[in-house]
Design an enzyme around this catalytic site. Sequence first.
Site, PDB file in Angstrom:
ATOM      1  N   CYS A 134      36.754  18.901  29.364  1.00  0.00           N
ATOM      2  CA  CYS A 134      36.800  18.914  30.831  1.00  0.00           C
ATOM      3  C   CYS A 134      37.151  17.526  31.356  1.00  0.00           C
ATOM      4  O   CYS A 134      36.317  16.624  31.355  1.00  0.00           O
ATOM      5  CB  CYS A 134      35.456  19.371  31.393  1.00  0.00           C
ATOM      6  SG  CYS A 134      35.415  19.343  33.201  1.00  0.00           S
ATOM      7  N   CYS A 137      35.280  16.486  34.633  1.00  0.00           N
ATOM      8  CA  CYS A 137      33.882  16.092  34.419  1.00  0.00           C
ATOM      9  C   CYS A 137      33.789  14.711  33.777  1.00  0.00           C
ATOM     10  O   CYS A 137      32.990  13.889  34.187  1.00  0.00           O
ATOM     11  CB  CYS A 137      33.155  17.068  33.495  1.00  0.00           C
ATOM     12  SG  CYS A 137      33.597  18.781  33.683  1.00  0.00           S
ATOM     13  N   ASP A 138      34.586  14.476  32.744  1.00  0.00           N
ATOM     14  CA  ASP A 138      34.367  13.294  31.904  1.00  0.00           C
ATOM     15  C   ASP A 138      35.402  12.189  32.097  1.00  0.00           C
ATOM     16  O   ASP A 138      35.161  11.052  31.673  1.00  0.00           O
ATOM     17  CB  ASP A 138      34.349  13.709  30.423  1.00  0.00           C
ATOM     18  CG  ASP A 138      33.204  14.686  30.143  1.00  0.00           C
ATOM     19  OD1 ASP A 138      32.165  14.556  30.823  1.00  0.00           O
ATOM     20  OD2 ASP A 138      33.340  15.561  29.272  1.00  0.00           O
TER      21      ASP A 138
END
Length: 309
Positions: A134, A137-138
């Site tokens: 992701c 997200c990261d």
Amino acid sequence: MQAPYDVIVIGGGPAGLTAGLYTSRAGLRTLLVEQLMPGGQAATTDMVENYPGFPEGIAGPELMQRFEQQAVRFGLEVRIAQAQAISVRGRDRIVSVGDEELVAGALIIASGSSPRKLGVPGEDAFRGRGVSYCATCDGPLYRDAVLAMVGGGDSAVKEGIFLTKFARKVYLIHRRDELRASGVTRDRALSNEKIEFVWNSVVEEIVGEQMVSGVRVRNVKTREQSTLPVDGVFIFVGTEPNTGFVKGILKLDEKGTLVTNRDTETLVPGIFAAGDVQEPFAQQIAVAVGHGAQAAMMAEHYLAEQRRE
Ligand code: NAP
């Protein structure tokens, strides 16, 4: 006795939320069961530029929040829980959640898909320690870092471009010498100076000690092996439908997607499917929305027929 819900929707991505909007708005008591938070994979997309109605594009999380708000406004109930199995008892369509049975007259399966794994050594061991599925997200964790993106489809290329907002360099490792991604996405990547393409290459191992420190890559044409020093590896090599909880009840095709007729009904009457879980090719928000609306209308029609009998 009538089932407590008219419809249970499993999955809160674009297909499920659209189905929930339609059935709730049609006056059917609808419960949506979602294991994480509503939004699905679309909510992990940085910017959605191809969903009509938003000429400047819209952030994935915001778009999905709007989907949820609209459905809830018409009475959709949302429950965060994991559907573990489904079953059929007479006219009841049942979803098992832990020890509890949730009962409805019709089900709409919109459980989406999950990232496919590469299946190489180091992938599981370094998950969360440099291996990610992701980018939204990261990605922000990797300011000034050097990253590897694996895959050549729309997801890998789009998310690879997104990572260049943070990273100083992104190796895009693709097993062929031509991207599967096309159009604007491909052109933007090819002209992005922070992306270095590693063509005709597969990742054989993800290496490191506490955290990822590199990827071992093999060129499939020359058979040459090399190690690229990277701080993180993002893997976007396609998806697999989330169908574990329907096995043995519903029919799956060879790709693992749910088999339905053109009205989105599975081989079990009163159970419908929408979105990535039944669409192996066109995994688009707009397509999932269309399927979700169709499944909802078919469920409404099915329940009306049942009541007439
Ligand atoms: P995809 O289109 O199936 O692409 C998967 C990519 O991973 C391909 O380039 C494939 O290589 C590669 N791959 C698969 N298995 C691999 C392995 N074991 N090792 C190395 N590489 C591997 O998947 P996706 O990119 O997730 O897209 C899924 C669907 O969503 C598609 O329909 C796509 O168009 C859509 N999508 C659209 C957008 C958009 O903005 N319009 C954004 C994201 C996704 P090959 O090319 O050699 O097969």
